[in-house]
Design an enzyme around this catalytic site. Sequence first.
Site, PDB file in Angstrom:
ATOM      1  N   SER A 194     -41.225 -61.715  16.531  1.00  0.00           N
ATOM      2  CA  SER A 194     -40.078 -60.977  16.004  1.00  0.00           C
ATOM      3  C   SER A 194     -39.238 -60.394  17.128  1.00  0.00           C
ATOM      4  O   SER A 194     -39.764 -60.045  18.197  1.00  0.00           O
ATOM      5  CB  SER A 194     -40.615 -59.835  15.135  1.00  0.00           C
ATOM      6  OG  SER A 194     -39.599 -58.911  14.852  1.00  0.00           O
ATOM      7  N   TYR A 219     -46.734 -52.340  13.077  1.00  0.00           N
ATOM      8  CA  TYR A 219     -46.341 -53.729  12.778  1.00  0.00           C
ATOM      9  C   TYR A 219     -45.780 -54.390  14.048  1.00  0.00           C
ATOM     10  O   TYR A 219     -46.190 -55.482  14.444  1.00  0.00           O
ATOM     11  CB  TYR A 219     -45.292 -53.756  11.655  1.00  0.00           C
ATOM     12  CG  TYR A 219     -44.453 -55.006  11.676  1.00  0.00           C
ATOM     13  CD1 TYR A 219     -44.961 -56.205  11.204  1.00  0.00           C
ATOM     14  CD2 TYR A 219     -43.157 -54.987  12.211  1.00  0.00           C
ATOM     15  CE1 TYR A 219     -44.198 -57.358  11.265  1.00  0.00           C
ATOM     16  CE2 TYR A 219     -42.395 -56.123  12.274  1.00  0.00           C
ATOM     17  CZ  TYR A 219     -42.914 -57.315  11.802  1.00  0.00           C
ATOM     18  OH  TYR A 219     -42.165 -58.461  11.884  1.00  0.00           O
ATOM     19  N   LYS A 223     -47.144 -57.600  16.720  1.00  0.00           N
ATOM     20  CA  LYS A 223     -46.393 -58.780  17.188  1.00  0.00           C
ATOM     21  C   LYS A 223     -46.453 -58.865  18.715  1.00  0.00           C
ATOM     22  O   LYS A 223     -46.678 -59.931  19.298  1.00  0.00           O
ATOM     23  CB  LYS A 223     -44.937 -58.718  16.725  1.00  0.00           C
ATOM     24  CG  LYS A 223     -44.754 -58.873  15.216  1.00  0.00           C
ATOM     25  CD  LYS A 223     -45.131 -60.247  14.735  1.00  0.00           C
ATOM     26  CE  LYS A 223     -45.001 -60.413  13.244  1.00  0.00           C
ATOM     27  NZ  LYS A 223     -45.685 -61.609  12.729  1.00  0.00           N
TER      28      LYS A 223
END
Length: 435
Positions: A194, A219, A223
């Site tokens: 991302s 989150y 990543k």
Amino acid sequence: MYKFTDRRGAIPRLLFATRVAFDEIIQRYAIAGTIAVREKFVRGAAAAGNESEKTMANKSLAKGPSDTCVLVTGGAGFIGSHTCVELLNRGYRVVVLDDLSNSSEVALDRVRTITGIDDDRLAFYEASILDREALDRVFTENDIDAIIHFAGFKAVGESVQKPLEYYWNNVAGTLVLCEAARDHGCKNLVFSSSATVYGEPEFIPITEDCPKHDATNPYGQTKSMLEQVLTDLYVGDNEWNVVLLRYFNPIGAHESGLIGEDPKGIPNNLLPYVAQVAVGKLACVGVFGDDYPTSDGTGVRDYIHVVDLARGHVAALDWMGGKVGTGAANTLGTIAGEPADDGTRRGVGIFNLGTGTGSSVLDVVHAFERACGKELPYEVKPRRAGDIAENYAACDKARDELGWIAEYDLDRMCADSWRWQSQNPNGYSTAAPIA
Ligand code: UFG
């Protein structure tokens, strides 16, 4: 062995599973520590260890799609289902592994309808990436050549409330997946990363040379950590062929209106929220801040059509197979490994997938108004914590190396999104499976 199939199970079972896993990790670290000390003296991971410690060779991607089987974790989800369509359209065989925690099997029925596939070119396993036994079954029953790894929790706000679940599912799950893949001799992996890894970007448009910055939530951390883990996999074993795809803001839906984004509860992201206002499920769009230093004061993002994004994954497989691009290590973090004898790549490739165009929150609202043919109520609210003013990609590297470019503009994204939303106002939940 640790097994984590039933996350909704009783707390004692969870504690037991955690304890077993923890014991196992401790043991592995002890063993890993010993190995690491020994390997320090054997430079070059390909040469590391003696013959008995060498792992299986990697599967070759130097063949056509019809001879190539791709494991798509999270393949029933938003981006996963669209990627399955593009893979099947190109002739690949696809195996989906999905625990359906944030997706529906109906999406896969619809993938079959869109692509006209009614044979075993699309197989489905309902299981978590934490379930090693299920993964072994998938790899034993299918000759998997490459993995496109989407499975993961993805709600920014929820990750702050539930860090343990996010680190378990996203990080531990990926470790289990990679270990199973390695043990079955499959070291070709595309990872769903991302733009969040850039944090507050140092410059815009964001190239892959933009330094990574700390994520502001678990989150985003997962990543960033997983990018590191996957890079280290290659450093430790030069047969890995890894691509990290950094997505900007995926929206839109397949033009058939059969598959699209189906968030549970009230959407956190802008597009599904706007779509639910348009369909009458929500009253008014909240615009989070109109005092940013942008053209109209609202936040600017690089929205990309999910079908374009899905095609980026197919392009990444071509690149990994040495069929497109040069493989040069021309940005921060990429590693151009020595190609395999069959010309397939080895190393770590990093690519932004965006359009290169920034659109403001109000641009999106107005584009959606054009798509649905009515005015949408919106109200300016305070800024949302953690948001940045502006973020959009430079996509030159993906164009030059992958031969990939996003085709669809914001109007098309909204038109497709509206078709999906208006045909499926309650997402997949009330949809009858298509025979
Ligand atoms: N926004 C609103 N109202 C809403 C929701 C969002 O005004 O109801 C605004 C935000 O403030 C932001 C823009 O719309 O300016 C986009 O917000 P999203 O929540 O849709 O997307 P983000 O850019 O915050 O984050 C998304 C994904 C992340 C990913 C990131 C990558 O949710 O997972 O893009 O750039 F990491």
